[in-house]
Design a protein around this motif. Structure first.
Motif, PDB file in Angstrom:
ATOM      1  N   CYS A 432       4.082  -2.091  -3.133  1.00 45.49           N
ATOM      2  CA  CYS A 432       4.929  -2.654  -2.417  1.00 45.49           C
ATOM      3  C   CYS A 432       6.067  -2.996  -2.891  1.00 45.49           C
ATOM      4  CB  CYS A 432       4.352  -1.919  -1.046  1.00 45.49           C
ATOM      5  SG  CYS A 432       6.100  -2.337  -0.059  1.00 45.49           S
ATOM      6  N   GLY A 434       8.342  -5.101  -1.339  1.00 49.18           N
ATOM      7  CA  GLY A 434       8.650  -5.602  -0.312  1.00 49.18           C
ATOM      8  C   GLY A 434       7.877  -6.832   0.162  1.00 49.18           C
ATOM      9  N   CYS A 435       6.905  -6.874   0.077  1.00 54.86           N
ATOM     10  CA  CYS A 435       5.474  -7.465   0.457  1.00 54.86           C
ATOM     11  C   CYS A 435       4.379  -7.614  -0.609  1.00 54.86           C
ATOM     12  CB  CYS A 435       4.588  -6.783   2.067  1.00 54.86           C
ATOM     13  SG  CYS A 435       3.984  -5.044   1.401  1.00 54.86           S
ATOM     14  N   CYS A 450       6.113   1.153   4.040  1.00 56.77           N
ATOM     15  CA  CYS A 450       5.310   0.074   4.996  1.00 56.77           C
ATOM     16  C   CYS A 450       5.742  -0.689   5.427  1.00 56.77           C
ATOM     17  CB  CYS A 450       5.490  -0.674   3.758  1.00 56.77           C
ATOM     18  SG  CYS A 450       4.486  -2.165   3.371  1.00 56.77           S
ATOM     19  N   CYS A 452       6.200  -4.065   6.435  1.00 55.66           N
ATOM     20  CA  CYS A 452       7.158  -5.082   5.756  1.00 55.66           C
ATOM     21  C   CYS A 452       9.283  -3.932   5.510  1.00 55.66           C
ATOM     22  CB  CYS A 452       7.250  -5.103   4.367  1.00 55.66           C
ATOM     23  SG  CYS A 452       7.211  -4.382   3.059  1.00 55.66           S
TER      24      CYS A 452
HETATM   25 ZN   LIG Z   1       5.610  -3.834   1.811  1.00 52.88          ZN
END
Ligand SMILES: [Zn+2]
Length: 556
Positions: A432, A434-435, A450, A452
């Motif tokens: 992922c 984003g995180c 997710c 995030c």
């Molecule tokens: Zn994420």
């Protein structure tokens, strides 16, 4: 017949890629491409060709058998175990040990050529030139070497019934060779010369592919025998076989003007029955692989069942009272083949050939569609073995490995590159951006969403997006920072791609379940207001059913 690139690794190496592991190539390698021309073969000539090919088959089997003996002896040598015990970190030492073993037991291409010289005696020598014998020996060596290095479990001998389907030379000045003659009015005539036969090739000079090919230098010729559907098929001889010549030419294959290459970078995510295509700029797509092949596959399955019934009918002694097949012992009676069974088998074989040709053309179409957008392609390396275990049937039907091989050739011929990234290091399906976390998704989970805030987005499209922006300079390792900017533009494109899939499902196209579209009526939408809106919109077009199929992202 096996594809040319399998037989000749390295010969079609594209520009700009790393050369293989071999240290100093003996000759400078030039690019090769193939041109195939049908041959007009008369009955007498066909009989002679069959005899030559049969001699080739027996010779190949002889070399293979002798080579197999050498391989067994080499592996039984105590030094083999000693060499295997050398840790892989001591690479040079390990390699030297194996090289010494190969030398001692005569297990090398060169030693096989020597073997071929010894075996090519009496009547075999009348049929096979020394060079043809060498190419057959090389073929046998490569087959055995695959077993030796662990890429294959065993070698196959060529049976009498199937025979040898191709035979090739190494050069075009002696033995089997192809000559071009310009006749009056400037028309070109080509002949395959072999022994005393002159087999005319059918040349369509108006075809740009043929004209382009014949303007290049011929490296060598290969004779290929193919099964036609029946002896009455066009161009087939009495035995229902066609002959073609394949010319290995020096240079790069012809590019049809309609097949121009784009400049975009494309991320691909290939599944057993689907493909997600996400370019950096152009439209993203999620497609079913080879959906058009399903009817053919069903027809073949029906023929298989019929053959099974016919086999039972003709061989009741091979089954017990409950219809289970009996264990086969040494003195078991032979299996009988009824005439109708043989007819079914021929029909099934013809169907299978047609399916393979159809699949090839579908692959070609898809590859050209992709390359038209861009010829820098990044994808995760496939793991065929794991796939075949899990989804044997789709992998067998869609042949994603063949698709990638086709793509690799096409991309290379346009001067682009296909990057195959090792899955183990990238793990795009778990990542992922984003995180930066890797979370394993079960197969049933078709969405990436997710905590995030990334998603929901169809997982194949998301993996392809991640692949598209992988950086070769960073060893193709994904990092959060590199995705921040691209994601802004891509999110909408990915969503649009998935909406197109939904639309196609609504139109009645059957799509693989992996695309994240529940079967009609499987689940109801979660949010009522949204569903109503969609329903109203669709009902104006008369598609009220559609809302039922609305894909739902999973609730967190
Ligand atoms: Zn994420």
């Amino acid at each position: 017949m096996i594809g040319i690139d399998v037989l000749l690794p390295g010969k079609v190496r594209p520009l700009g890629t790393k050369p293989g592991r071999e240290s100093t190539p003996p000759k400078k390698k030039t690019p090769t491409f193939l041109l195939e021309l049908p041959l007009a073969v008369e009955a007498g000539q066909a009989a002679r060709l069959r005899a030559h090919l049969e001699a080739g088959r027996q010779f190949y089997n002889a070399v293979l058998s002798a080579g197999q003996r050498r391989l067994r002896q080499m592996r039984a040598d105590p030094a083999w175990q000693a060499a295997r015990a050398i840790p892989r970190t001591h690479m040079q030492e390990r390699r030297a040990a194996f090289t010494a073993l190969r030398e001692r037991h005569g297990f090398s291409e060169y030693a096989f050529h020597e073997l071929a010289r010894e075996l090519r005696v009496s009547w075999l020598a009348d049929h096979l030139d020394a060079v043809l014998a060498q190419t057959l020996a090389t073929r046998a060596y490569r087959a055995l070497n695959r077993v030796c290095v662990g890429n294959a479990r065993r070698v196959r001998f060529k049976s009498r019934g199937r025979g040898l389907s191709s035979l090739e030379n190494k050069r075009n000045d002696t033995g089997m060779r192809f000559v071009l003659e310009t006749q009056d009015k400037g028309r070109q005539q080509g002949f395959l010369l072999w022994h005393d036969d002159r087999l005319p090739a059918l040349i369509d000079t108006d075809d740009p592919v043929v004209a382009h090919g014949l303007a290049h230098e011929i490296k060598y010729a290969r004779l290929v025998r193919r099964h036609a559907s029946s002896p009455r098929a066009q161009g087939a001889d009495r035995e229902g076989e066609r002959y073609v010549v394949q010319l290995a030419l020096c240079g790069v294959a012809y590019h049809k003007p309609k097949h121009s290459a784009g400049t975009d970078t494309i991320g691909l995510d290939l599944g057993p029955a689907s493909i997600a295509i996400v370019p950096r700029e152009a439209e993203a797509r999620l497609e079913a692989l080879c959906a058009e092949l399903r009817p053919d596959a069903r027809a073949i399955r029906r023929l298989q069942r019929r053959m099974e019934r016919q086999r039972r009918e003709a061989n009741p002694e091979h089954y017990d009272e409950k219809g289970r097949p009996r264990k086969r012992g040494k003195g078991a009676p032979r299996w009988k083949q009824s005439r109708s069974y043989q007819a079914s088998r021929r029909r099934k074989a013809a169907r299978e050939r047609r399916l393979a040709a159809h699949r090839k053309s579908l692959h070609g179409r898809l590859v050209h569609q992709i390359v038209r957008v861009g010829n820098t392609i990044i994808t995760e390396k496939l793991s065929y073995e794991g796939w075949q275990k899990r989804y044997g049937r789709s992998v067998g039907l869609c042949a994603p490995g063949m698709l990638i091989a086709h793509m690799r050739r096409t991309v290379a011929s346009t001067g682009g590159t296909l990057h195959e990234v090792p899955t183990r290091s990238t793990k795009l399906s778990q990542y992922c951006h984003g995180c930066g976390k890797f979370v394993h998704k079960p197969l049933s989970q078709r969405w990436h969403q997710c905590a995030c805030g990334i998603g929901p987005v169809q997982r194949d499209l998301y993996s392809a997006f991640l692949a598209a922006y992988l950086d070769p300079a960073a060893d193709f390792i994904p990092s959060c920072a590199q995705y921040v900017v691209p994601w802004e533009g891509a999110e909408a494109r990915l969503r649009a791609a998935h909406e197109q899939v939904i639309q196609r499902a609504n139109e009645g196209q059957v799509l693989p379940r992996s695309m994240g579209i529940p079967r009609a009526g499987a689940r109801l939408p979660q949010s009522r207001s949204e569903a109503t809106q969609e329903l109203l919109f669709l009902s104006s077009r008369g598609k009220v059913e559609a809302w039922k199929r609305r894909p739902e992202p999973p609730a967190l």
